[in-house]
Motif scaffolding. Structure first.
Motif, mmCIF file in Angstrom:
data_model
loop_
_atom_site.group_PDB
_atom_site.id
_atom_site.type_symbol
_atom_site.label_atom_id
_atom_site.label_comp_id
_atom_site.label_asym_id
_atom_site.label_seq_id
_atom_site.Cartn_x
_atom_site.Cartn_y
_atom_site.Cartn_z
ATOM 1 N N ASN A 164 0.810 -1.215 0.000
ATOM 2 C CA ASN A 164 0.000 0.000 0.000
ATOM 3 C C ASN A 164 0.846 1.269 0.000
ATOM 4 O OD1 ASN A 164 -1.306 2.234 1.857
ATOM 5 N ND2 ASN A 164 -3.031 1.130 0.947
ATOM 6 N N ASP A 183 -3.988 -5.996 -7.495
ATOM 7 C CA ASP A 183 -4.150 -4.694 -6.855
ATOM 8 C C ASP A 183 -2.791 -4.012 -6.818
ATOM 9 O OD1 ASP A 183 -4.569 -2.546 -5.204
ATOM 10 O OD2 ASP A 183 -5.380 -3.700 -3.520
ATOM 11 N N ASN A 232 -2.350 -0.776 -6.144
ATOM 12 C CA ASN A 232 -2.361 0.335 -5.190
ATOM 13 C C ASN A 232 -1.772 1.622 -5.770
ATOM 14 O OD1 ASN A 232 -3.663 -0.186 -2.635
ATOM 15 N ND2 ASN A 232 -2.166 -1.828 -2.340
ATOM 16 N N ILE A 233 -2.016 1.840 -7.047
ATOM 17 C CA ILE A 233 -1.617 3.068 -7.739
ATOM 18 C C ILE A 233 -2.746 3.460 -8.685
ATOM 19 C CG2 ILE A 233 0.007 4.173 -9.329
ATOM 20 C CD1 ILE A 233 2.137 2.198 -8.390
ATOM 21 N N MET A 276 -8.492 8.511 -10.364
ATOM 22 C CA MET A 276 -8.660 8.862 -8.952
ATOM 23 C C MET A 276 -9.883 9.762 -8.761
ATOM 24 S SD MET A 276 -8.016 8.824 -5.779
ATOM 25 C CE MET A 276 -6.498 7.888 -5.666
ATOM 26 N N THR A 302 -0.281 8.739 -0.805
ATOM 27 C CA THR A 302 0.202 7.666 -1.655
ATOM 28 C C THR A 302 -0.809 7.413 -2.767
ATOM 29 O OG1 THR A 302 -0.885 5.982 -0.298
ATOM 30 C CG2 THR A 302 1.384 6.577 0.285
ATOM 31 N N HIS A 303 -0.488 6.482 -3.640
ATOM 32 C CA HIS A 303 -1.315 6.052 -4.769
ATOM 33 C C HIS A 303 -1.281 7.029 -5.952
ATOM 34 C CE1 HIS A 303 -2.750 3.483 -1.599
ATOM 35 N NE2 HIS A 303 -3.599 2.832 -2.393
ATOM 36 N N GLU A 345 5.260 7.027 -7.603
ATOM 37 C CA GLU A 345 4.437 5.840 -7.842
ATOM 38 C C GLU A 345 3.928 5.819 -9.283
ATOM 39 O OE1 GLU A 345 1.911 4.883 -3.941
ATOM 40 O OE2 GLU A 345 2.205 7.030 -4.292
ATOM 41 N N ILE A 366 -7.377 0.988 -9.262
ATOM 42 C CA ILE A 366 -6.075 0.526 -8.807
ATOM 43 C C ILE A 366 -5.857 -0.960 -9.086
ATOM 44 C CG2 ILE A 366 -5.781 2.315 -7.057
ATOM 45 C CD1 ILE A 366 -6.783 0.351 -4.952
#
Length: 294
Positions: A127, A167, A169-170, A177, A188-189, A194, A235
């Motif tokens: 994550n 997954d 996580n980006i 988003m 993050t993400h 990333e 993601i």
């Protein structure tokens, strides 16, 4: 042939829902993430009654990855070369938990199988937690090692139908988003590092879903009415090599699975591929085998 990925967020909680969906949608192979159990705790019987074989990699009640397949799975791997570890060793998992090159224990985040001519990986990318958290550096290091491996696999075998699924996580672009709680420079993400890391996988592997499903998120947090407001993020991905991408005939994001009783906070992502990729041991009669569940 239908291949899918789904972060199920505890398979023991959602086994009925997952198996029912697989049968209803005629899924041949499902990559699962966040199974949150050890192999001996996995609800194997429900999948086997429905005609699926299993490969499972889990160490405790966190993380964990698995495959369910109607077809034989071989060349099983529970890590890729150079996969870093994080945190402390898990008590009672000494015989299953390996150490990464950073001398920390590897987590149950990667599982590779071969199905016919396909090389498939179920991946649960770390994550990151926070931009100043050690988990964030671990996430980038983990992804860099995965990218190096993907490049190496395809350099050795350019025509390999390879898919990295799971997954990540980006959210690689702003269009991916929709959660207002994630802010540039703070979260993050969506950080530049990333997103740059995600982009660095291309063209070794590329997103094979968006050309067929140009809109839609794959994750909505349980809080703040994120799902009714459609404040989600994309993601979860199926990233395919050129040889894999060339056989894809369709793709879909199954948003309806976020509804109903006890849903995961993620939804399945599906691709349809040419069944000739099952040539190594493929039997057309397998597609007509009756499914039994319940």
């Amino acid at each position: 042939m239908r291949i899918a990925t789904w972060n199920v967020n505890s398979i023991r909680t959602r086994v009925g829902r997952v198996v029912d969906w697989m049968v209803r949608e005629d899924i041949d192979v499902l990559a699962m993430q966040e199974i949150k159990c050890k192999p001996e705790q996995f609800p194997v019987e429900a999948f086997e009654r429905a005609g699926y074989q299993l490969e499972i990699h889990g160490l405790n009640q966190w993380n964990g990855v698995a495959f369910a397949s109607r077809h034989e799975m071989t060349d099983v791997a529970t890590a890729f070369d150079g996969m870093p570890g994080f945190g402390k060793a898990i008590k009672g998992a000494e015989d299953r938990q390996l150490m990464g090159p950073n001398d920390l224990p590897q987590e149950a985040r990667a599982l590779g199988v071969t199905v016919g001519d396909l090389r498939l990986w179920s991946l649960y990318v770390p994550n990151g937690r926070g931009l100043d958290d050690p988990h964030y550096a671990y996430k980038l290091e983990w992804l860099a090692a995965l990218r190096r491996n993907a490049e190496g696999w395809l350099a050795a075998e350019p025509q390999l139908p390879l898919a990295l699924m799971g997954d990540f996580n980006i959210a690689p672009t702003d269009a991916d988003m929709g959660d207002p709680s994630f802010q540039h420079g703070r979260s993050t993400h969506i950080s530049p590092d990333e997103r740059s890391m995600f982009a660095s996988f291309i063209p070794t592997v590329d997103d094979v879903v968006r050309p067929y499903a140009p809109e839609g998120f794959t994750f909505w947090d349980y809080t703040q009415l994120r799902f009714p407001r459609d404040e989600g993020m994309r993601i979860d991905f199926i990233m395919g090599s050129p040889a894999f991408a060339d056989t894809v005939t369709g793709a879909s994001i199954h948003r309806e699975e976020r509804k109903g009783d006890s849903p995961s906070d993620h939804v399945p992502v599906v691709v349809d591929v040419d069944p000739s990729l099952l040539d190594a041991g493929y039997d057309e009669d397998d597609l007509d085998r009756p499914m039994i569940f319940g």
